[in-house]
Write a protein that holds these residues in place. Sequence first.
Motif, short mmCIF file in Angstrom:
data_model
loop_
_atom_site.label_atom_id
_atom_site.label_comp_id
_atom_site.label_asym_id
_atom_site.label_seq_id
_atom_site.Cartn_x
_atom_site.Cartn_y
_atom_site.Cartn_z
N ALA A 14 0.52 -7.20 1.98
CA ALA A 14 0.42 -6.09 3.06
C ALA A 14 -0.83 -6.36 3.82
CB ALA A 14 0.45 -4.77 2.39
N GLY A 15 -2.01 -6.46 2.94
CA GLY A 15 -3.38 -6.62 3.43
C GLY A 15 -3.41 -7.77 4.32
N LEU A 16 -3.12 -8.74 3.82
CA LEU A 16 -3.21 -10.18 4.60
C LEU A 16 -2.52 -10.08 5.88
CD1 LEU A 16 -2.77 -12.53 1.80
CD2 LEU A 16 -4.86 -12.12 2.86
N ALA A 17 -1.51 -9.35 5.96
CA ALA A 17 -0.70 -9.51 7.36
C ALA A 17 -1.08 -8.39 8.23
CB ALA A 17 0.79 -9.00 6.80
N LEU A 299 2.71 4.27 11.21
CA LEU A 299 2.13 4.28 9.84
C LEU A 299 0.94 4.82 9.66
CD1 LEU A 299 3.72 0.49 9.17
CD2 LEU A 299 4.90 2.72 9.06
N GLU A 300 0.46 5.80 10.40
CA GLU A 300 -0.68 6.58 10.21
C GLU A 300 -0.59 7.92 9.34
OE1 GLU A 300 -2.23 7.78 13.83
OE2 GLU A 300 -4.22 8.23 13.30
N THR A 301 -1.38 8.13 8.55
CA THR A 301 -1.50 9.16 7.55
C THR A 301 -1.84 10.21 8.27
OG1 THR A 301 -3.37 8.92 6.65
CG2 THR A 301 -1.74 7.69 5.49
N ASN A 302 -1.82 11.77 7.64
CA ASN A 302 -2.25 12.74 8.22
C ASN A 302 -3.99 12.70 8.53
OD1 ASN A 302 -2.26 12.78 5.13
ND2 ASN A 302 -3.26 14.85 5.55
N VAL A 315 7.90 1.45 -2.25
CA VAL A 315 8.05 0.09 -2.95
C VAL A 315 9.13 -0.46 -2.42
CG1 VAL A 315 8.95 -0.88 -5.16
CG2 VAL A 315 7.25 1.23 -5.38
N HIS A 316 8.71 -1.88 -1.88
CA HIS A 316 9.67 -2.70 -1.36
C HIS A 316 10.28 -3.90 -2.30
CE1 HIS A 316 6.95 -1.56 1.99
NE2 HIS A 316 7.75 -2.05 2.80
N ASP A 317 11.43 -4.37 -1.84
CA ASP A 317 12.18 -5.29 -2.51
C ASP A 317 11.98 -6.72 -2.22
OD1 ASP A 317 14.45 -2.99 -2.65
OD2 ASP A 317 14.35 -4.60 -1.08
N LEU A 318 11.66 -6.72 -0.67
CA LEU A 318 11.31 -8.02 -0.27
C LEU A 318 9.92 -8.20 0.56
CD1 LEU A 318 14.74 -8.76 1.58
CD2 LEU A 318 13.93 -9.60 -0.65
N VAL A 319 9.25 -9.12 0.12
CA VAL A 319 7.93 -9.25 0.82
C VAL A 319 8.07 -9.37 2.37
CG1 VAL A 319 7.75 -11.98 0.44
CG2 VAL A 319 5.58 -10.31 0.46
N ASP A 320 9.14 -10.04 2.51
CA ASP A 320 8.91 -10.32 4.29
C ASP A 320 8.88 -8.89 4.97
OD1 ASP A 320 10.40 -13.22 4.66
OD2 ASP A 320 10.87 -12.31 2.67
N PHE A 321 9.62 -7.78 4.55
CA PHE A 321 9.59 -6.72 5.18
C PHE A 321 7.96 -6.02 4.91
CE2 PHE A 321 14.12 -6.24 4.43
CZ PHE A 321 14.51 -7.02 5.53
N VAL A 322 7.42 -6.35 3.88
CA VAL A 322 6.19 -5.95 3.59
C VAL A 322 5.56 -6.55 4.62
CG1 VAL A 322 4.00 -6.09 2.03
CG2 VAL A 322 6.19 -5.49 1.19
N SER A 323 5.24 -7.72 5.00
CA SER A 323 4.61 -8.49 5.93
C SER A 323 4.83 -7.97 7.29
CB SER A 323 4.87 -9.86 6.30
OG SER A 323 4.74 -10.47 4.68
N GLU A 324 6.06 -7.53 7.76
CA GLU A 324 6.42 -6.98 9.00
C GLU A 324 5.91 -5.67 9.04
OE1 GLU A 324 10.92 -7.51 9.77
OE2 GLU A 324 10.63 -5.60 10.51
N GLU A 325 5.88 -4.91 8.06
CA GLU A 325 5.44 -3.31 8.08
C GLU A 325 3.97 -3.31 8.21
OE1 GLU A 325 7.25 -0.38 5.41
OE2 GLU A 325 5.22 -0.87 4.46
#
Lengths: 446, 122, 479
Positions: A14-17, A299-302, A315-325
């Motif tokens: 997540a951080g890298l993407a 994807l901004e918090t309060n 919690v994701h199950d696919l890293v591809d979606f993590v990268s996208e998000e």
Amino acid sequence: MRQYDIVIIGAGPAGLAAAVAAFDDGARRILILERDREPGGILNQCIHNGFGLHTFKEELTGPEYADRFIKQVRERGIECRLNTMVMDIGVDSGRDANATREPSARPMKYVTAMSRADGMYQVAARTVILAMGCRERPRGALNIPGYRPAGIYSAGTAQRLVNMQGYLPGRRVVILGSGDIGLIMARRMTLEGAKVLVVAELMPYSGGLKRNIVQCLDDYGISLKLSHTVVDISGKERVESVTLAQVDENRRPIAGTEETYECDTLLLSVGLLPENELSAGLGVELSPVTSGPIVNESLETNVGGVFACGNVLHVHDLVDFVSEEAALAGKNAAAYVKRMEAAEGDAKEAEIEIEIKPLSGVRYTVPSHVRLARMQPEQVVRFRVGDVYKNCFIRAYLNGRQIASKKRPVMAPGEMEQLKLKKEQLLECVEPGTSSYCLEIRVEEK
Amino acid sequence: MSKRQLICIGCPLGCQMEAEQNEDGEIVSIKGNTCPRGDAYARKELTCPTRIVTSTVRVEGGMRHMVSVKTKEDVPKGKIFDCMGEIRKLAVAAPIAVGDVILPDIAGTGVALVATGNVDAR
Amino acid sequence: MYDVVIIGAGVSGSAIARELSRYRGKFCVLEKEEDVCCGTSKANSGIVHAGYDARPGSLMAKLNVEGNRRMKALSEELDFPFRQTGSYVVCMDKESRPKLEELFERGQKNGVEDLQILSYEEAVREEGNLSKDMDSVLYAPTAGIVCPFGLNIALAENAHTNGVEFRFDTEVLEIARQERGFVIKTSNGDYETRYVVNAAGVYADVFHNMVSADKIHITPRKGEYLLLDKSAAGQVSHTIFSLPGKYGKGILITPTAHGNLLAGPTATDIPDKEGTNTTAEGLASIFEKAGISVQSLSLRNVITSFAGLRAHEDGHEFIIKELEDAPGFIDCAGIESPGLTSAPAIGVMVAGMLQEKLNLVDNPGFEPRRKGILNPALLTMEERNRLIKGQPAYGNIICRCEMISEGEILDAIHRPLGAKSLDGVKRRTRAGMGRCQSGFCSPRVMEILHRELGIPMEELTKSGANSRMITGGRKEAAR
């Protein structure tokens, strides 16, 4: 104190993407803080294949997938400090991140970090991207009775020992929980010479991906016992046996169904929890369902200027979606910085707000609300369902009108779902004079 | 005629498929897949099932003790433990980078074993 | 020939050893486990009781009140976590009020200071989540919470620094009387001594009965607990007891010295002196009873459950005396709750007895102070940076839940009676005691133990003996 436009907590996928996307959208003063000695996060220990089918259209292992993003971060010259633990994140509401504007509209964030090399220090940040990932639920969270000997590991800990350090944590293994890490470790331990006796799952369905059940259990003749749990652990020094029992529909063990397995190891793969202690300290509002921050379309918090992505969000199950998000979070952080530099106001733009309400079978959604003005032409809404559904529809309604519908042959709680919302369709449903709306997302049989 | 239920492992969708084979073992029909990869997977799974094998190899003189590896392509399912037997005996010297060939032909499969991680020299 | 051999390195044995180290002599503590604080002392409520429970005139009452009085000064001298938070005994209905008053009176007789009976309105001002259905509470401001490991380890370390020997993995098998004193046969050689102190917890009856015809009987009384994450701790700020029932004090809810929340214990008599397993029934009963005195108590965020064994002697009284039919053998038996509270007083009492019997003279080198493991969280950023500059290991966080650095772990390993196992590190530093329960840090702590002590990874244990963490090494080629 050094100042950054974007400080990213965590150099996992997540951080890298997020860093790469923010850079590509023009942000420059970016800092990634990573507690481990190398970037890549949990991917470094996920040596199995199956990553990147969406992102790179090829099947990679975890370290290879991480390597692609690490290279992108290095090519862009983005600063990444390793072996660095973030101790605290604070907001100074009295001090504006953009010194020329009225105070507290866009407060400065202060990140306190520590490492062997640099000691303890603070950096100032206009925006922060939370990308700390998640941790495994321990045995205690399940109240499994019995002794507390050596040989009880969470699956991820065992994975680290085997894949990073090269040690085998046990030879005869029972696994509780059919989440993906548990399934992957069943195969991994088998390949390394251990005997995996059984995988028990409390729920009547598996928490992992189907392909992992086929490749990790079926391929090796490991049985999966659904609706089973551990009711006793014996062995005072090292695990000697584990007793399983079947559970009823209320997940309570059924007397008389106990079966005892002689083994030296119990691996637990019983769920992941977003790691939000830092977020909570910062005043970020958390969802009781996901344990992750509640976020809007950006994807901004309060807490303004604080974004979240990846497993710290849900919690994701696919890293591809993590990268996208994460890329979306990175872009939005870059845009936030740009708006600040342009001294652009926020107030007017946020006029029309749509709350997304998860209903009938949908447990939560990310995002949970959308500011129409900030919405991209197409918004991906990710969520999980609470049960197994076959041949059902996922539908979205706004003001009584159906604005999206998608047929799903099979849905299960273990697999994240997504639905795309089109901005133009949403615009058609809004009426002049009304500024807040509720969009319903539900599972429907027909 | 015999029917076999299969779950595609081509991607995380995990399509549930049903394959029909005649008495000679020839594949008559495949249903349930949502893309051509599913069809290909089912045919291969019924005739000659294969898998990628991933594991780790010991590293000497590196910043880490182990490097992750994979078979560059699929190997026959029946050869998985032969591959593991060879992998277990291996040791490589750092530095190692993603893609480095560790073994050109593992367990007589004709498939190379390659590194999937980077390990710098100590 | 030793002057005194103490059997057991729990809190009683360690307290006695520490007080004994004020005198010159040859003293030794024998412990069957690999570390101090491995039995009853490690799994209890961590409460420093005020002293209103025990029967007036009993040794238990006397030592409880005296131990309570000594705890604060001791915590400063030996640098272990202790907080005088006060306790509430909650009386749920008017009919039980006389029982609460009885406790109050007992407390007065025992010399407990500042006891008060409060109404709901008075009590709720200080403890906002008390059940609205309650009638009244007994408030004991002198009660507190202590880190049981911290106390026990501090006592043992200080004793060791002042010259007391400790022998671990040394199980006492036989005690035989000889002309002058005793010979103790152990799994690790024979020990000759003039005096024996039997501080063996649930095993005290076994050793007593080896030398005396006047048998005693100790029942392991199991207490199960739930430990909650720090995020749950704000629910109560005092130790909350319910009025005692037939078995012990019922379920208590208390903050711990390190800021977690603890609920328990149950009370079940069992035959097995090693029966420290939790049970489905036990855990269920805590969930059931915990919410009675505290309203809308949330027991989500349980991070671990555990069970400990109290050494319950049939007479429910501390037995601390030299045996009439075995002169030179001093029992310190039946030390159940409030044993932890009483430990400082037990130490003084037994050491005093020994001093008199053996005519011990002062140890001129006695150092009463001991510095615990540094808690960097209490430092300012400047102080912390100075620390890291000198010792970079303090900049390397190993346990991310409790934010414990490598520096603290190195200290735990290399200090007197240092840690040799994962649990040893955990009890000294809290690494692995947080919300992920060592999932993240255990492989890292293992590497540190391996590196610092030269123990092969395959030989590293969770808590000594056969509690090995891994079963196989780095591929066959490594051999």
